[in-house]
Design a protein around this motif. Structure first.
Motif, PDB file in Angstrom:
ATOM      1  N   PRO A  94       0.803  -1.227   0.000  1.00  0.00           N
ATOM      2  CA  PRO A  94       0.000   0.000   0.000  1.00  0.00           C
ATOM      3  C   PRO A  94       0.836   1.278   0.000  1.00  0.00           C
ATOM      4  O   PRO A  94       0.455   2.262  -0.646  1.00  0.00           O
ATOM      5  CB  PRO A  94      -0.829  -0.129   1.288  1.00  0.00           C
TER       6      PRO A  94
ATOM      7  N   GLU B 145       1.969   1.889  -3.521  1.00  0.00           N
ATOM      8  CA  GLU B 145       0.805   2.298  -4.301  1.00  0.00           C
ATOM      9  C   GLU B 145       0.492   3.769  -4.064  1.00  0.00           C
ATOM     10  O   GLU B 145       0.308   4.550  -5.011  1.00  0.00           O
ATOM     11  CB  GLU B 145      -0.399   1.431  -3.941  1.00  0.00           C
ATOM     12  N   GLN B 146       0.458   4.185  -2.798  1.00  0.00           N
ATOM     13  CA  GLN B 146       0.141   5.573  -2.476  1.00  0.00           C
ATOM     14  C   GLN B 146       1.212   6.533  -2.987  1.00  0.00           C
ATOM     15  O   GLN B 146       0.909   7.630  -3.459  1.00  0.00           O
ATOM     16  CB  GLN B 146      -0.053   5.728  -0.967  1.00  0.00           C
ATOM     17  N   GLN B 147       2.466   6.120  -2.912  1.00  0.00           N
ATOM     18  CA  GLN B 147       3.555   6.953  -3.407  1.00  0.00           C
ATOM     19  C   GLN B 147       3.419   7.188  -4.915  1.00  0.00           C
ATOM     20  O   GLN B 147       3.611   8.311  -5.409  1.00  0.00           O
ATOM     21  CB  GLN B 147       4.900   6.301  -3.081  1.00  0.00           C
TER      22      GLN B 147
ATOM     23  N   LEU C 257       0.620   6.857  -6.731  1.00  0.00           N
ATOM     24  CA  LEU C 257      -0.588   7.644  -6.985  1.00  0.00           C
ATOM     25  C   LEU C 257      -0.323   9.128  -6.762  1.00  0.00           C
ATOM     26  O   LEU C 257      -0.781   9.981  -7.536  1.00  0.00           O
ATOM     27  CB  LEU C 257      -1.726   7.169  -6.083  1.00  0.00           C
ATOM     28  N   ALA C 258       0.427   9.442  -5.708  1.00  0.00           N
ATOM     29  CA  ALA C 258       0.769  10.840  -5.447  1.00  0.00           C
ATOM     30  C   ALA C 258       1.609  11.414  -6.581  1.00  0.00           C
ATOM     31  O   ALA C 258       1.424  12.574  -6.993  1.00  0.00           O
ATOM     32  CB  ALA C 258       1.516  10.953  -4.116  1.00  0.00           C
TER      33      ALA C 258
ATOM     34  N   MET D 229      -9.351   9.815  -7.775  1.00  0.00           N
ATOM     35  CA  MET D 229      -9.117   8.751  -6.813  1.00  0.00           C
ATOM     36  C   MET D 229     -10.362   7.891  -6.636  1.00  0.00           C
ATOM     37  O   MET D 229     -10.262   6.667  -6.478  1.00  0.00           O
ATOM     38  CB  MET D 229      -8.664   9.329  -5.475  1.00  0.00           C
TER      39      MET D 229
ATOM     40  N   HIS E 131     -10.378   3.756  -7.462  1.00  0.00           N
ATOM     41  CA  HIS E 131     -10.784   2.658  -6.583  1.00  0.00           C
ATOM     42  C   HIS E 131     -12.005   1.911  -7.113  1.00  0.00           C
ATOM     43  O   HIS E 131     -12.103   0.686  -6.935  1.00  0.00           O
ATOM     44  CB  HIS E 131     -11.007   3.185  -5.160  1.00  0.00           C
TER      45      HIS E 131
ATOM     46  N   ARG F 157      -9.352  -3.942  -0.231  1.00  0.00           N
ATOM     47  CA  ARG F 157      -8.788  -2.614   0.008  1.00  0.00           C
ATOM     48  C   ARG F 157      -9.626  -1.558  -0.709  1.00  0.00           C
ATOM     49  O   ARG F 157      -9.915  -0.488  -0.153  1.00  0.00           O
ATOM     50  CB  ARG F 157      -7.336  -2.585  -0.485  1.00  0.00           C
TER      51      ARG F 157
ATOM     52  N   ARG G 267     -13.395   1.809   0.566  1.00  0.00           N
ATOM     53  CA  ARG G 267     -13.631   3.215   0.223  1.00  0.00           C
ATOM     54  C   ARG G 267     -15.130   3.532   0.279  1.00  0.00           C
ATOM     55  O   ARG G 267     -15.976   2.707  -0.095  1.00  0.00           O
ATOM     56  CB  ARG G 267     -13.114   3.487  -1.187  1.00  0.00           C
TER      57      ARG G 267
END
Length: 323
Positions: A227, A230-232, A234-235, A248, A252, A291, A295
């Motif tokens: 995760p 993934e977040q890095q 996406l940013a 976002m 998802h 995951r 959301r």
């Protein structure tokens, strides 16, 4: 992986007489690949046998990509009747194995893959079929069509369709981009000394939402993507494109849709096609799916899963069917 009978004649007709034909790979379809070696030069032979396969979509997308400077293999020769295509050889340096060998280099490689998608979205979509709501619903339905019966579950199919209807609005797009659809580390090659990205397995391209290929990369059915990574990524993507919360939500929703589809496809590959290795990948895909379902925009779909598929029945369908 026996070469097609027509391969030697095809190769001879295009300047490769007497070349060695070596098995290279197969995939989840009927396509097979062979490395053609003639002294210091090499190429790749794609065997896409009709009527099961049609090489023309691959050729069309490859040409579209190369015309815009993306690293698709160049087409050396084609026999559409026999489904034979001679391609540029990108070598053996695949992103998957490069990451496995040097995990510390994973971030840079993922950054390069994300940056390619940023560039891809600057081009209007090619003349492909739309990746529309009906197609997304059809694909999501593969889970209830294949997985649920395989593990002995009778589920509310109408409720499943209604749940997706309630969330797919978040995946609508104003401007379509070319969606390669299987954009992950096993389809990305590191080519030449510069290790530029070479693209494979894009013949099913559609015109759709830019978030889909990002999901393919960052919720990879064939390897764990943590995760944090993934977040890095996406940013990074959002910083480069200016995308925000609406993107976002689409990411998802399309993540949940893609993962539901993959679970259905992997079950089908086992049950229909006898490919027993694919069910083993399903637990990872369930992890990604859950995951996404956490959301808030996916609450209707999450509620359907809670009511129809108990946690204990979310896993490897081959193992679960043997209980």
């Amino acid at each position: 992986m026996t070469p097609p009978a027509d391969a030697p004649l095809f190769l001879a007709a295009h300047g490769w007489a007497g070349a060695t034909i070596l098995p290279l790979a197969g995939d989840a379809s009927f396509r097979r690949y062979f490395r053609i070696v003639d002294g210091a030069r090499s190429a790749v032979l794609m065997d896409a046998p009709p009527p099961h396969e049609d090489p023309r979509p691959f050729i069309a997308v490859a040409n579209w990509l190369t015309e815009r400077g993306f690293g698709a293999p160049r087409i050396h020769a084609i026999d559409e009747v026999r489904g034979l295509v001679l391609l540029e050889d990108f070598g053996n340096d695949r992103m998957r194995e490069a990451i496995d060998a040097e995990p510390d280099g994973a971030v840079v490689l993922y950054e390069n893959a994300v940056d390619l998608l940023v560039l891809l979205r600057t081009h209007p979509a090619g003349d492909w079929r739309p990746y529309d709501r009906a197609e997304l619903q059809r694909e999501a339905g593969l889970l209830v069509e294949w997985y649920c019966p395989a593990v002995g579950l009778e589920v509310d199919t109408a409720g499943y369709v209604a749940a997706w209807d309630a969330v797919l609005q978040h995946a609508q797009y104003d401007r379509a981009v070319t969606v390669l659809r299987d954009y992950h580390v096993e389809n990305l090659m590191l080519v030449g000394a510069a290790r530029t990205l070479g693209l494979l397995d894009f013949q099913d391209a559609l015109a759709g939402h830019a978030a889909y290929d990002l999901v393919s990369l960052l919720q990879d059915a064939r390897r764990d993507v943590e995760p944090a990574l993934e977040q890095q990524m996406l940013a990074r993507y959002c910083a480069a494109t200016g995308e925000g919360e609406a993107f976002m939500r689409a990411y998802h929703v399309l993540g949940a849709q893609r993962n539901a589809k993959i679970i259905g496809i992997f079950t089908r590959l086992w049950q229909r096609d006898g490919k027993d290795r694919y069910p083993q990948l399903c637990p990872r895909v369930w992890t990604y799916l859950e995951r996404d379902l956490a959301r808030p925009e996916l609450a209707p779909v999450a509620a359907w899963f809670d009511a129809n598929i108990p946690a204990a029945m979310r896993g490897d369908p081959l193992a679960l069917s043997a209980r």
